[in-house]
Scaffold this motif. Structure first.
Motif, PDB file in Angstrom:
ATOM      1  N   GLU A  74      47.287  29.873  43.907  1.00 30.40           N
ATOM      2  CA  GLU A  74      46.912  31.267  43.661  1.00 30.40           C
ATOM      3  C   GLU A  74      45.567  31.553  44.323  1.00 30.40           C
ATOM      4  N   ARG A  75      45.466  32.725  44.879  1.00 33.59           N
ATOM      5  CA  ARG A  75      44.225  33.160  45.502  1.00 33.59           C
ATOM      6  C   ARG A  75      43.245  33.543  44.392  1.00 33.59           C
ATOM      7  N   VAL A  89      40.559  35.528  42.558  1.00 38.80           N
ATOM      8  CA  VAL A  89      40.189  36.932  42.579  1.00 38.80           C
ATOM      9  C   VAL A  89      38.709  37.048  42.238  1.00 38.80           C
ATOM     10  N   GLU A 146      47.871  44.892  44.065  1.00 38.19           N
ATOM     11  CA  GLU A 146      48.243  43.819  44.977  1.00 38.19           C
ATOM     12  C   GLU A 146      47.782  42.476  44.415  1.00 38.19           C
ATOM     13  N   GLY A 147      48.620  41.488  44.521  1.00 39.17           N
ATOM     14  CA  GLY A 147      48.244  40.153  44.065  1.00 39.17           C
ATOM     15  C   GLY A 147      48.951  39.763  42.788  1.00 39.17           C
ATOM     16  N   ASN A 152      43.542  41.538  39.743  1.00 44.07           N
ATOM     17  CA  ASN A 152      42.396  42.250  40.320  1.00 44.07           C
ATOM     18  C   ASN A 152      41.753  43.195  39.304  1.00 44.07           C
TER      19      ASN A 152
END
Length: 132
Positions: A20-21, A23, A100-101, A119
């Motif tokens: 996972e990116r 945030v 997004e995300g 986010n």
């Protein structure tokens, strides 16, 4: 039928394993909020002067709410949900921009973990950190 399901299952497995990116609430604040609310969140950003209504001082959200940071209300204000139809608000609705995300589960006070854009949660948590 099986030939169709195998590629779908493989794609789902790869997606589940993808890292996972992370945030960054601070980066989101800089992108979406700083111009009006300022670097410190006091409502003194470079675009604040040109608005018809002064941006809120985001450092006093908890103070204005009896010393408690109202996470759900803050997320709703950022998203725009609680401000729909408010013609006096100059703040843009950021719900679409923050969708997004990944989603994270947030208890919104009813005991139910509601899928919420990561986010949006990260930005609200950043604002929580700005409280005086």
């Amino acid at each position: 039928m099986i030939r169709i399901l195998i590629p779908i299952a493989a794609a789902c497995a790869l997606t589940a394993c993808a890292p996972e990116r992370q945030v960054s609430g601070r980066a989101l604040y800089q992108d979406y909020c700083l111009s009006c609310h300022g670097a410190g969140g006091r409502g003194d950003g470079p675009a604040a002067e040109g608005l018809g209504k002064a941006p809120a001082d985001l450092t006093t959200i908890s103070a204005r709410n009896g010393g408690t940071f109202p996470m759900v209300q803050v997320m709703s204000a950022i998203d725009g949900y609680s401000r729909r139809g408010d013609r006096s608000s100059v703040m843009p609705e950021l719900g679409v921009a923050l969708q997004e995300g990944p989603l994270v589960r947030v208890d919104t006070g009813d005991g139910i973990a509601t899928p919420t854009p990561a986010n949006l949660v990260a930005l609200a948590n950043y604002l929580k950190g700005l409280q005086q």
